[in-house]
Design an enzyme around this catalytic site. Structure first.
Site, PDB file in Angstrom:
ATOM      1  N   LYS A 286       0.834  -1.198   0.000  1.00 47.98           N
ATOM      2  CA  LYS A 286       0.000   0.000   0.000  1.00 47.98           C
ATOM      3  C   LYS A 286       0.874   1.255   0.000  1.00 47.98           C
ATOM      4  CE  LYS A 286      -4.007  -1.740   2.590  1.00 47.98           C
ATOM      5  NZ  LYS A 286      -5.012  -1.542   1.523  1.00 47.98           N
ATOM      6  N   ARG A 360     -10.674 -11.261   1.236  1.00 41.92           N
ATOM      7  CA  ARG A 360     -11.487 -12.308   0.619  1.00 41.92           C
ATOM      8  C   ARG A 360     -10.775 -13.657   0.648  1.00 41.92           C
ATOM      9  NH1 ARG A 360     -11.770  -8.772  -4.778  1.00 41.92           N
ATOM     10  NH2 ARG A 360     -11.299  -7.174  -3.231  1.00 41.92           N
TER      11      ARG A 360
HETATM   12  N1  BES Z   1      -8.325  -3.711   4.100  1.00 41.77           N
HETATM   13  C1  BES Z   1      -8.414  -3.259   2.769  1.00 41.77           C
HETATM   14  C2  BES Z   1      -9.684  -2.452   2.499  1.00 41.77           C
HETATM   15  C3  BES Z   1      -9.734  -1.095   3.124  1.00 41.77           C
HETATM   16  C4  BES Z   1      -9.198  -0.019   2.453  1.00 41.77           C
HETATM   17  C5  BES Z   1     -10.387  -0.897   4.311  1.00 41.77           C
HETATM   18  C6  BES Z   1      -9.293   1.243   3.004  1.00 41.77           C
HETATM   19  C7  BES Z   1     -10.464   0.363   4.856  1.00 41.77           C
HETATM   20  C8  BES Z   1      -9.930   1.435   4.201  1.00 41.77           C
HETATM   21  C9  BES Z   1      -8.413  -4.443   1.809  1.00 41.77           C
HETATM   22  O1  BES Z   1      -7.683  -5.529   2.197  1.00 41.77           O
HETATM   23  C10 BES Z   1      -7.830  -3.942   0.526  1.00 41.77           C
HETATM   24  O2  BES Z   1      -6.680  -3.609   0.541  1.00 41.77           O
HETATM   25  N2  BES Z   1      -8.612  -3.920  -0.533  1.00 41.77           N
HETATM   26  C11 BES Z   1      -8.169  -3.456  -1.782  1.00 41.77           C
HETATM   27  C12 BES Z   1      -8.698  -4.365  -2.835  1.00 41.77           C
HETATM   28  C13 BES Z   1      -8.142  -4.095  -4.207  1.00 41.77           C
HETATM   29  C14 BES Z   1      -6.667  -4.464  -4.248  1.00 41.77           C
HETATM   30  C15 BES Z   1      -8.928  -4.900  -5.206  1.00 41.77           C
HETATM   31  C16 BES Z   1      -8.692  -2.036  -1.981  1.00 41.77           C
HETATM   32  O3  BES Z   1      -9.828  -1.779  -1.611  1.00 41.77           O
HETATM   33  O4  BES Z   1      -7.939  -1.195  -2.440  1.00 41.77           O
HETATM   34 MN    MN Z   2      -5.629  -5.327   1.636  1.00 37.57          MN
END
Ligand code: BES
Ligand code: MN
Ligand code: ZN
Length: 504
Positions: A286, A360
């Site tokens: 991230k 997921r």
């Molecule tokens: N934990 C995150 C989702 C999230 C993002 C929660 C911001 C709260 C605030 C999840 O694991 C994630 O990183 N999801 C990605 C999915 C994408 C790579 C398809 C996302 O939402 O960017």
């Molecule tokens: Mn994630």
């Protein structure tokens, strides 16, 4: 060490506000200068003392305004605290909870150690006495919540609020008030636990830490509890779940809690909570901004543990299973890499195109594991997608379900709890976005409809039972400067379970 519990005792009372022998009696004033019924009583007994003051312009009843009065004539309480309620016709759920919170904070800050709060008598459209009292208790806890575990010094108020009496307008309402009080306390305690777990940083709150918390709950409330380690999960074939934790030095834990409050043999409700104790994104790392908030990525699991605390406290008459798959998503030489293909417990294979779509990957194996309980219904909770935050913001959780009656049940519970949801589509049309040329499916579906395709992914592992999924990425915590867990959706879960327990 544990965060300090809120030390405030609640009770319910009916009776004239002017006759309350207490340090402070709290009454509401609508905009502009319209007295609520208990305020009218005080005004009458004090020969128009309140109306005089309001006429003088000291307060007009705007929401959030307060005025503390000493030595009000003919009133037995030491002080009278006026709380502005805003316009009477806008006095809905939010205004009610805000008014209670405002009263509690003002009492704390003005050193009243006990108080009778008449705001709970004020009718809120479509809501009953039990609702008013329950929400008052929850809002009071919310107002006083602090997370001091990680502070070297804490400042206690010199004269903390110790006793709050909520008023109901007639004696006959006391018994409904008591029901609301018991529910409110249990829910508030459940929310409190979910908040504490969420707010505990990831260097402390690890998968094993959550397992220890689950064991503690099990001991206190006599739940069944099993914690599956890496080897046990391997044996079960949880290849997808285990792949996520590989890049971390913290071992994964798969937590199982069982409450047998219903009839023997009755099928349970299964709650599943995502508990990534830190989500760095893994090799698909991230960006730095807001990565500090990713300790909250265990909020789904935290809410399951919070709900179990409330379940235990209420002795809920229902069979409930809690599943909390927990691990840390970190990058190292053994971590998942984009392009890796894993085999889930269901046998379905998954091409990991983005290691940051890890929620997921852990939930899918938990959903397969849930099959063994022959569940009446399965509800999972997960801070699953950033796309959900973009779609709905911070107010409702996103609701998906493969069964309309279950979706409606959850919509009702969410409204009862004032812990709201918004239903989203789970149409087959979106499933195409998950196509993979090399595996049964990919773990991402591209940017369009990101929260929806995540739900579609999960739906492929929930075909054997009625299932609902709550994406709580926008609702489980607040980010930024005053970041903190909200404890949502413990309230919603408890109303869902209580409504079911009432029916059987
Ligand atoms: N934990 C995150 C989702 C999230 C993002 C929660 C911001 C709260 C605030 C999840 O694991 C994630 O990183 N999801 C990605 C999915 C994408 C790579 C398809 C996302 O939402 O960017
Ligand atoms: Mn994630
Ligand atoms: Zn995540």
């Amino acid at each position: 060490m544990e965060n300090k519990e809120i030390d405030l005792e609640f009770s319910i009372k009916s009776g004239a506000p002017e006759k309350q022998r207490t340090a402070c009696v709290v009454v509401g004033v609508f905009e502009s200068r319209k007295l609520s019924a208990p305020a009218v009583d005080i005004d009458r007994t004090s020969d128009g003392y309140l109306s005089d003051i309001l006429r003088g312009g000291d307060m007009d009843g705007k929401a959030g305004s307060t005025l503390l009065l000493h030595r009000v004539p003919n009133i037995l309480a030491d002080r009278v605290l006026l709380i502005g309620l805003g316009k009477e016709r806008d006095f809905h759920e939010k205004a009610y909870r805000d008014a209670i919170a405002c009263a509690i904070r003002t009492l704390r800050d003005t050193g009243s150690m006990e108080a009778t709060i008449t705001l709970s008598e004020i009718p809120v459209k479509k809501r009953d006495v039990a609702w008013n009292i329950e929400q008052a208790v929850i809002a009071a806890h919310e107002a006083l919540y602090r997370f001091d575990l990680m502070k070297s010094k804490t400042s206690e108020p010199r004269r903390p609020l110790k006793r709050a009496v909520f008023a109901v307008s007639r004696r006959g309402e006391l018994k409904f008030g008591e029901i609301g009080l018991a529910r409110g306390l249990a829910i508030a305690h459940g929310i409190g636990l979910a908040k504490d777990l969420g707010n505990t940083p990831s260097n402390v709150c690890t998968p094993e830490y959550l397992a220890t918390e689950a064991r503690k709950l099990a001991k206190t409330y006599r739940f069944g509890c099993e914690v599956l380690d890496q080897a046990a999960c391997e044996k079960l074939g949880m290849g997808s779940f285990l792949s996520v934790g590989k890049g971390s030095d913290k071992p994964p834990r798969f937590i199982v809690l069982k409450h047998e409050g219903g009839a023997k043999g009755e099928k349970p409700v299964v709650l599943v909570g995502k508990a990534i104790t830190f989500d760095s994104g893994g090799i698909s790392l991230k960006p730095p901004a807001e990565m500090d908030e990713m300790n909250y990525d265990m909020s789904g699991g935290g809410a399951v543990l919070g709900a179990f605390r409330a379940i235990g406290e209420l002795g809920l008459k229902l069979n409930v299973v809690g599943l909390v798959p927990s691990c840390e998503n970190m990058p190292n030489a053994t971590a998942n890499k984009p392009g890796d293909i894993v085999t889930s417990m269901s046998g379905q294979t998954i091409e990991i195109l983005n290691t940051d779509a890890e929620g997921r990957l852990i939930l899918c194996d938990a959903l397969t594991y849930a099959e063994r309980f022959e569940p009446e219904a399965v509800v999972d909770l997960a801070t699953l997608t950033g796309a959900c935050v973009i779609a709905l913001g911070a107010h409702p959780s996103a609701l998906y379900a493969n069964h309309d009656p279950l979706a409606r049940e959850i919509e009702h519970a969410a409204d009862d709890a004032w812990d709201r949801v918004w239903r989203m589509p789970l149409w087959d049309d979106y499933q195409d976005q998950l196509k993979s040329s090399l595996a049964d499916m990919a773990n991402i579906g591209g940017r369009p409809g990101g929260s929806i395709t995540a739900a579609c992914f999960l739906s492929r592992f929930a075909r054997k039972y009625h299932w609902a999924h709550l994406d709580i990425a926008g609702t489980a915590y607040k980010g930024g400067r005053d970041k903190g867990s909200t404890g949502r959706p413990v309230g919603l879960l408890m109303h869902f379970l209580l409504n079911r327990a009432d029916k059987v």
